[in-house]
Structure formats: structure tokens, C-alpha cells
Write an enzyme that holds these catalytic residues in place. Structure first.
Site, PDB file in Angstrom:
ATOM      1  N   SER A 177     -10.939  -6.570   9.146  1.00  0.00           N
ATOM      2  CA  SER A 177     -12.014  -5.858   8.489  1.00  0.00           C
ATOM      3  C   SER A 177     -12.756  -6.842   7.598  1.00  0.00           C
ATOM      4  CB  SER A 177     -11.402  -4.737   7.638  1.00  0.00           C
ATOM      5  OG  SER A 177     -12.418  -3.984   7.032  1.00  0.00           O
ATOM      6  N   ARG A 209       0.838  -1.194   0.000  1.00  0.00           N
ATOM      7  CA  ARG A 209       0.000   0.000   0.000  1.00  0.00           C
ATOM      8  C   ARG A 209       0.872   1.242   0.000  1.00  0.00           C
ATOM      9  NH1 ARG A 209      -5.100  -2.109   3.687  1.00  0.00           N
ATOM     10  NH2 ARG A 209      -5.243  -4.089   2.540  1.00  0.00           N
ATOM     11  N   GLU A 251      -7.648  -0.881  14.530  1.00  0.00           N
ATOM     12  CA  GLU A 251      -8.143  -1.854  13.561  1.00  0.00           C
ATOM     13  C   GLU A 251      -7.180  -3.021  13.369  1.00  0.00           C
ATOM     14  OE1 GLU A 251      -9.052  -0.240   9.691  1.00  0.00           O
ATOM     15  OE2 GLU A 251      -9.048  -2.229   8.772  1.00  0.00           O
ATOM     16  N   ARG A 289       0.104  -5.651  12.455  1.00  0.00           N
ATOM     17  CA  ARG A 289      -0.753  -5.079  13.489  1.00  0.00           C
ATOM     18  C   ARG A 289      -1.025  -6.084  14.605  1.00  0.00           C
ATOM     19  NH1 ARG A 289      -5.181  -1.041  10.579  1.00  0.00           N
ATOM     20  NH2 ARG A 289      -3.597   0.386   9.763  1.00  0.00           N
ATOM     21  N   ARG A 306       1.216   1.120  10.530  1.00  0.00           N
ATOM     22  CA  ARG A 306       0.913   1.474   9.143  1.00  0.00           C
ATOM     23  C   ARG A 306       2.183   1.399   8.327  1.00  0.00           C
ATOM     24  NH1 ARG A 306      -3.497   3.766   7.051  1.00  0.00           N
ATOM     25  NH2 ARG A 306      -4.303   4.300   9.107  1.00  0.00           N
TER      26      ARG A 306
END
Length: 425
Positions: free
Chosen positions: A352, A259, A349, A391, A274
Site C-alpha cells: 500500500s 495491530r 492486498e 502476506r 491478518r
RNA sequence: GGAGAGGUGGCCGAGCGGUUGAAGGCAGCGGUCUUGAAAACCGCCAGGGGUGCAAGCCCCUCGAGGGUUCGAAUCCCUCCCUCUCCGCCA
């Protein structure tokens, strides 16, 4: 993509959805453009019919004069058809970007608002009370030597990293454990390519173009680095007509995810939270329309089982309209407790799960055939995270740290990791 | 990277420029037979779109895009993709 034919009849609903999602699209322009397309299509059909009849007449024996007249008329028709086809192509080209800009419908229970306006559905597990000053995962790595962002920056740039020592084992163990959980739930495991053709990426409604793109493109090719295995797993059944008996299809994919994180500079950017590349085990399901809501719950249930096994306190939230991606009809995130996040700990988070209904299927052309109905239908697609490795590592380190700087490994993970703790050093 | 072969319906696979939207097979659906099932036999069965209450009618589609022709799955060009062999290589 939505079906342009339902635009008009569900116009108000679509306009409301766009507003809730804070997407600025001219739905009426799309309706008008679609009308022009069908008008020209109808006109072209009639003209083609005349042309076909004319050609059928050319099979007979004709005397030279008749033949000459026939040929001349044929040429004339051909030009008219070419002209109409040109107009049709132009109108289609005008409709296309409008359709792509329109997001999916919205689940009636999805809350209004933005990122902060989610509905909390439930909390599981108690955030731990520390009787010592806990460290964040970066500080723990400083003691335990688990990842190296300086080296990552030197070699690849900001937000690229090396995992080291037990963090490497942790990455492998988490994947292996997640695979056991998803297989137990019937999701057949795949490893997938980490790149995909742009056509496939587009089909899943990830936009690789534009300045806010989250996707890396590979120069000189028509390939992108995938942002999630959802892209490659979804691509498997692109342009495919499935049998009803084959549904639901449960797949899971182990892949790297890339990403660009364009526009997110400075945002929750601490450490592993991130990053530009990470490893993920993803679930992907294809269902009949009437089964997708139940599958959505099923996927969330698997996610919860994994977090429970890792002894990470979490909450399940129903994401608000303004925070949904275009393809998602409804999205449940699971946020894990991270003791050092924010001021005194916060949920962040970890997974998802989205129900994309037929939005992706329409562009991918993934349909299915019912046993008793002649009309084929688009399937529904869903995706959800089994494990997003970095994460999850953050959550494990911060939640299970001990006063001596070591980290206790949750019982369910020990056999996969081969360790009961990391450190102290 | 070099050489060759090929891309046709859910799948496999035929296809002299007009009678091929497409043979045949498999799968599927319906039926005969059977106590039931299997086998065998008979019949049906491409997808998408337009129009219509519907039955239906019409159009498009043989990898994509151009071209030749009154007419193209069939001929020509360009591109894309797949496969095989050789080279390189974890």
C-alpha cells in the site's frame, strides 16, 4: 491535520471530501471555532501591546505615589491578560478535536465509493492455471510444517503465530531482498524502534485511542507499539526545519508491526493474512509539495519490481475515497494474486502506498526552507510497503506450490533463501 | 535501578531580573577580490501567529506547565526529556 486558516476558503471541497470518505465532521463548527480563536488572539495581542508599553514606562525613576499607581495598573493589566489567555486556551481546546477529525483533501482522480469501488490501473502477470488441486497456505503448512498458530494462540492468543523451519528463512530472505531493492532505488535503510511515543504516533495521525484503535499501548508508559515503521521514520524529522537541498529524503525501515485488528474479527482471518504482529520493510519519503505525486509513482514502481521478482501476479488499484485513511490524499494498493483466496482465487492486498501531502507534516512540524523564499513550508510525506512478510509468504506458497506439496522458490529469491524449493516432505 | 549534569535561534554555544529576541561561531544568502573556484574581507540572516493590497505594524516563543515580580531566558516549584558515571544485562 489541515491548516485551519484555509477551512473557510475551501469549505465546500472539505465538506465533499468528508462525505466521500464517510467521515462525519462539522466543518462549519470548526470554521466558527477557528474564528473565535483568531478574534481572541487579536484582542490578546492588543492587550499585550498595552501591557508592554506600560512596563516600559516602569523603568524610569518614579516617586512613591507614581510608583504605587504604576504598580496597581500593572496588576490590573496582568489580570486582564490572564483572563483572555484563559478564554483563548478554552477556544483552542474546542477547536483541536474538530481539526483532528477532518481528513486530508482528496485527489480528484480518487474514485468515489467504498472498499469495492477502487479503480484498477493495471494488471501484471497471469494467474496460474493448476493442473492439480492446489492447497491454501495453511494446508501447505500442514504438509511442510511452516507455521504454528495453535502454539501462537496458546502462548499469546488468537492471530499470534510462530514461523518455523523454512518460513523463518523465508522471512529473513524476503527482508534482505527487499532491502536490496529499496537501496537500489535510493531509500536509505534503517531498523527502527518497534515502539514510539504517543506524541509521535499522534503526529502521523494514527489514533491510538478509542475502541476502534488499531494500536497497542504499553500500560504505564507513554509508548505505543508501532503499526508500521512509517511512524518511527516519520518521527525522525518531527519538529525539524529541513533544507530544500536535502529533499527528497528517501528512507526505508525494517520493523515489526503490531495491530489490534479491533473490529475485524472473522474478516479475511485465515492464517497469515491478518495477524497481530508481522515484519515489514517500509519506504518513507519526504518531498517538496511539487514532487510528491512523482514520488508516489516512484514508490509504487519499487513495489512492483519486488513483486515481479517474486513472480507474483498482481494488480495496482487506486483506492476509493471511502477506504482511505484520514491522512492519505491518494492511495495505491498492490494486490497480489492468491489462488486460494475467496472462491477460486482472488487478489489480496500485499502493499500500500500513500501520498499524505502535508497532512502529517503539519502535526509533526516537519518543514523545509526553500533556497530563494523566506516563508518556510511543510513538506509532503509518503509511505509505501516494500515487503509485508506474512502476506507475501501466503502469496509465494500458494502461487508457487507444486503437485507434490513442495513449493518452488522464484529465481530472484533463491540466493537470499539458499534454497530452490521447500519440501516435499 | 542509584548518583550527577544539562535542555537557548537551521546547527554549536554565551547570557549581572529591565538596555537580550538574545553575544560569538558554523551553515545559508548577497557583495568585494579572482580567468574560474577556494581563501580572505564586508553586509544580511530565528521561528510561529495576528493585521494589512503591500511596505509595514503588532503579539508570542529561550524543554512544558505553574509561581514570585510593575517587569523573568535569568529567581522558586512541578513535570517531561537528554547526557555522563555506577549497578544490572543481550
Amino acid at each position: 491535520m489541515l491548516d485551519p486558516r484555509i477551512l473557510e476558503s475551501r469549505r465546500d471541497e472539505i465538506v465533499a471530501s468528508c462525505k466521500s470518505r464517510r467521515v462525519d465532521v462539522d466543518v462549519d463548527a470548526a470554521i466558527a471555532a477557528h474564528q473565535r480563536v483568531t478574534e481572541i488572539q487579536t484582542e490578546l495581542n492588543g492587550l499585550n501591546q498595552r501591557r508592554n508599553e506600560h512596563q516600559a514606562g516602569g523603568k524610569r525613576k518614579l516617586d512613591p505615589a507614581e510608583r504605587e499607581a504604576h504598580v496597581a495598573e500593572g496588576r490590573q493589566l496582568k489580570e486582564e491578560v490572564a483572563e483572555l489567555e484563559k478564554r483563548l486556551a478554552a477556544e483552542r481546546a474546542a477547536l483541536q478535536p474538530l481539526m483532528l477529525a477532518i481528513p486530508n483533501f482528496l485527489h480528484p482522480d480518487s474514485p468515489q465509493g467504498g472498499e469495492a469501488d477502487f479503480n484498477e490501473l493495471r494488471r501484471v502477470g497471469e494467474p496460474r492455471k493448476f493442473d492439480f488441486q492446489p492447497l491454501d497456505h495453511m494446508a501447505l503448512s500442514g504438509k511442510l510444517d511452516l507455521f504454528d498458530f495453535e502454539a501462537g494462540a496458546k502462548v499469546s492468543g488468537q492471530k499470534w503465530y510462530f514461523l518455523k523451519n523454512e518460513a523463518v528463512l523465508l522471512e529473513l530472505a524476503l527482508q534482505r531482498m527487499a532491502i536490496d531493492f529499496v537501496m537500489e532505488a535510493g531509500f536509505a535503510p534503517f531498523t527502527t524502534p518497534d515502539v514510539a511515543r504517543k506524541e509521535i504516533v499522534d503526529g502521523l495521525a494514527f489514533s491510538p485511542r478509542g475502541s476502534e484503535s488499531q494500536i497497542y499501548s504499553i500500560e504505564g508508559t507513554d509508548l505505543d507499539l508501532i503499526g508500521t515503521a512509517e511512524i518511527t521514520l516519520g518521527g525522525i524529522n518531527a519538529d525539524t526545519l529541513l533544507d530544500e537541498a536535502d529533499l527528497p529524503l528517501r528512507m526505508s525501515g525494517v520493523s515489526h508491526c503490531f495491530r489490534t485488528e479491533a473490529g475485524s474479527a472473522g474478516r479475511e482471518s485465515k492464517g497469515l493474512y491478518r495477524v497481530h504482529q508481522f515484519t515489514k520493510v517500509e519506504m518513507f519519503a519526504i518531498t517538496r509539495p511539487e514532487d510528491s505525486a512523482a514520488m508516489h509513482d516512484e514508490i509504487v514502481a519499487v513495489e512492483e519490481r519486488i513483486l515481479q521478482a517474486l513472480e507474483i501476479p498482481y494488480r495496482v488499484i487506486d483506492i476509493a475515497a471511502g477506504d482511505l485513511g484520514a491522512p492519505a490524499y491518494r492511495k495505491f494498493d498492490i494486490e497480489g494474486w492468491m489462488p486460494m483466496r475467496g472462491d477460486g482465487g482472488d487478489y489480496g492486498e500485499l502493499t500500500s502506498a500513500s501520498n499524505c501531502t502535508d497532512y502529517q507534516a503539519r502535526r509533526l512540524k516537519t518543514r523545509f526552507r526553500r533556497a530563494d523564499v523566506k516563508k518556510n513550508e511543510f513538506v509532503h510525506t509518503l509511505n509505501g510497503t516494500a515487503i509485508a512478510v506474512p502476506r507475501t509468504i501466503v502469496a509465494i506458497l500458494e502461487n508457487h506450490q507444486r503437485s507434490d506439496g513442495s513449493v518452488a522458490i522464484p529465481a530472484a529469491l533463491q540466493s537470499y533463501l539458499g534454497l530452490e524449493r521447500i519440501g516435499p516432505r
